[in-house]
Structures are given as C-alpha cells and as structure tokens.
Scaffold this active site. Sequence first.
Site, PDB file in Angstrom:
ATOM      1  N   THR A  44      37.077  46.095  39.929  1.00 33.71           N
ATOM      2  CA  THR A  44      36.949  46.163  38.673  1.00 33.71           C
ATOM      3  C   THR A  44      36.359  44.950  38.144  1.00 33.71           C
ATOM      4  O   THR A  44      35.640  44.938  37.161  1.00 33.71           O
ATOM      5  CB  THR A  44      38.169  46.633  37.774  1.00 33.71           C
ATOM      6  N   TYR A  58      35.404  53.948  34.453  1.00 36.35           N
ATOM      7  CA  TYR A  58      34.063  53.032  34.565  1.00 36.35           C
ATOM      8  C   TYR A  58      33.492  52.949  36.152  1.00 36.35           C
ATOM      9  O   TYR A  58      34.457  53.785  36.857  1.00 36.35           O
ATOM     10  CB  TYR A  58      34.333  51.652  33.987  1.00 36.35           C
ATOM     11  N   SER A  91      38.171  48.856  45.979  1.00 32.92           N
ATOM     12  CA  SER A  91      39.350  48.391  46.831  1.00 32.92           C
ATOM     13  C   SER A  91      39.961  49.556  47.564  1.00 32.92           C
ATOM     14  O   SER A  91      40.567  49.315  48.511  1.00 32.92           O
ATOM     15  CB  SER A  91      40.080  47.197  46.520  1.00 32.92           C
ATOM     16  N   LYS A 197      51.014  45.548  42.565  1.00 35.59           N
ATOM     17  CA  LYS A 197      50.334  46.195  41.305  1.00 35.59           C
ATOM     18  C   LYS A 197      51.450  47.182  40.609  1.00 35.59           C
ATOM     19  O   LYS A 197      51.847  47.982  41.470  1.00 35.59           O
ATOM     20  CB  LYS A 197      49.273  46.779  41.502  1.00 35.59           C
TER      21      LYS A 197
HETATM   22  C1  SIN Z   1      40.536  47.632  40.196  1.00 36.64           C
HETATM   23  O1  SIN Z   1      39.751  47.000  40.555  1.00 36.64           O
HETATM   24  O2  SIN Z   1      41.141  47.391  39.119  1.00 36.64           O
HETATM   25  C2  SIN Z   1      40.631  49.219  40.396  1.00 36.64           C
HETATM   26  C3  SIN Z   1      39.431  49.398  41.532  1.00 36.64           C
HETATM   27  C4  SIN Z   1      39.521  48.904  42.709  1.00 36.64           C
HETATM   28  O3  SIN Z   1      40.618  48.417  43.334  1.00 36.64           O
HETATM   29  O4  SIN Z   1      38.307  48.428  43.206  1.00 36.64           O
END
Ligand code: SIN
Length: 361
Positions: A44, A58, A91, A197
């Site tokens: 993100t 997004y 990710s 997280k």
């Molecule tokens: C993020 O980065 O907050 C969500 C998407 C990801 O982990 O690539």
Amino acid sequence: MSHNLPDRLVRTVQTLLACTMLLGSYAGAAEKLANVTILATGGTIAGSGASATTTVGYTAATVGVDTLIKAVPELSNVAQVKGEQVFQIASENMTNEHWLALAKRVNTLLAQADVDGIVITHGTDTLEETAYFLDLTVKSKKPVVLVGAMRPGTALSADGPINLYNAVLLAASRDAVGKGVLVALNDQIHSARDVSKTNTSTPDSFKTPELGLLGYIQGGKPYFYRASTRKHTVDAEFDVSKLTTLPQVDIVYGYANVGPVALNALVAAGAKGIIHAGVGDGSLAATVKPALVAARKQGVVIVRASRVGQGILARNGEANDDELDFVAADTLSAQKARILLMLALTKTSDTKAIQQMFYTY
Ligand code: SIN
C-alpha cells in the site's frame, strides 16, 4: 625584536588558519549523512486509489521506488538515499523464494562499506513475517527497518510519506545498530519478533501488545526504551546464502467442530512441518490429535502454537509434548512459528534441538 614581530604574527596567523581548517573538517565529518538504501517491494505504501477518499479498495504496488523517494524531499536531510525496486507486489503474494532473494540482497548490500542501513518498503499484510525472516537471516548489525503504510499515497492523510521519512532516519541512526530488524510505522519502533498487524485498516495497526514496543520516533530522532532478549541477526545460526528453497511448513487452525481434513491434505502434499494454531493454550481437538500423532510418526515436525495472540504456549500444558514428541511455540504467533520451523528444518529435524531454538529466537 623589530623583525621578530612579523615572524610571530605569521606563526599566529598560520596556527589560526590550521585551527580553522581542523574545525572545518570536524564540522564536515559531523554533517556527513549515513548512506541508506531503500529496497522497495510494493504494498500500500506504493499503492494508489481512485480518489483522495479511497482508503479501501485501492490498488497496491503501483508506484516505483523513485517516485516514493521523490515524494519525500526531506529524506535528503537525514540520509544519502538510494532506491532499488526488488519486487513490485502486494504482500499477500510474498513467497519463501522472495524472502530468500531479499535476505541475500540485504546481506550483499550490508557487507559494503558504503551502505550504513537499509529500509524495506513492504505491504503491511505480511510485513511482520518478512521482518522476522530477516531478523533470523541477516548477517549484520547495521540497521534494517521495514516500513509500510495503511493508506495509499493518493489518500487524504496518507501515512506512507511520514512513515518512510521515519524509517530512513531510523536506518541512518547509530542508535538502531545491533537492535535486530526493526519495524517502524505510526511514529513507533517495534522488534521484528514481537510485532503484529492488529487492525485491518487503521494507521495505528502495528502493535506489540504485551511485550511492548521498543521506542518512538519524535522530532526527527529515534528514542529506544527496551530491547528484545531473544537472539537475532549476527547471533542467529541460520545461513540462507546457498539456499534456493525452504522446507514446506504449513499452518492448521483450531476452531469448534474442526476435523482433520486440512491437516491430512497438507501432510499428503508433502509438509515437513505443521504449525497447529490451536484454541486457548494450543489445545488439540480429539478429532485432530490422532492425525497429528500419525503425521509425527511419519517424520513431520509438529509445533503447537495458539490462535489467541498473546502469552506463552506452555510445553506439556494442554498436551504432553514430551510423550507426543511435539514442539511448543513459546510466544511466537503461528505465522512466525512457521518461519522459525522452516529455518530450523534447514539445520536439523531433531525436535529437542528445534524446541531449544524456539526458546532462543
Ligand atoms: C498494505 O500494504 O497495507 C496491504 C497490501 C499489502 O500487504 O500489500
């Protein structure tokens, strides 16, 4: 006397000049900024949305590392920054092979005298996993900082730019040397081992709930208050420099009415290790325990973890691990226990040695 005076004057002027040059060179040394390489992997922090109010729905991983760096001109006040695009992915698509490539690249860069620290921009969904993998495989005391963002760069109050600025100044700081791989978001510094997280979408998502964050970044300076007691980086025994794959380790989840189907499928698919993320203190449902025992008899290493999220998984608590020849995950989450078990299996399949690793890292 009359022609001594000019001599003394000349000598005084020479001394003053020498002092000025010396002071100048000290000032130059003090101003020399650390060299920080930003390795961009997507997420993100490199994402973009349809409008300034798009904070969900997004697209992650659309913006390149040069654009990320250009968006924060203040980076040049805290470090000499170079960028490298290592991957461009969301990710959830991070794999063991990405981790091996990343660890090798980090180790190569940190072995160079002209690299003082590394920042890795990363999607937040598996950021804690990549951080822990690197915590166990980076062979340097130089700072390595993982950073992400909960909002894409196009959003109102995007958190990426300030998070990136903080991560770079942390990676440039002598205070971060020898602290293991760090995670920096929302003005806070966490250890790779213990951070998670904890919220799907808010900017304060990253927490180390009970063991505690390591410190804060405020006013352009990191402040550390504690350190993990567990071994990491240069004190870790794992060497991935020649590896191209890791042993297959999968996770099975505990819940009411659980059966053995998923577990049996993973074992049949070749899992060398299973993390059982059990309910409570890692309790084993009567419907699953025989399948775990059978898997162990086939040589699969079984680690009992908990789905609860906090606390020590008590060895010989909810199951007799000595008798079953199982391993207890200590305080590691199931996803981090998977990483440690994969690395452990690159060295040994002895469950006593593996249990010791779970109390060491
Ligand atoms: C993020 O980065 O907050 C969500 C998407 C990801 O982990 O690539």
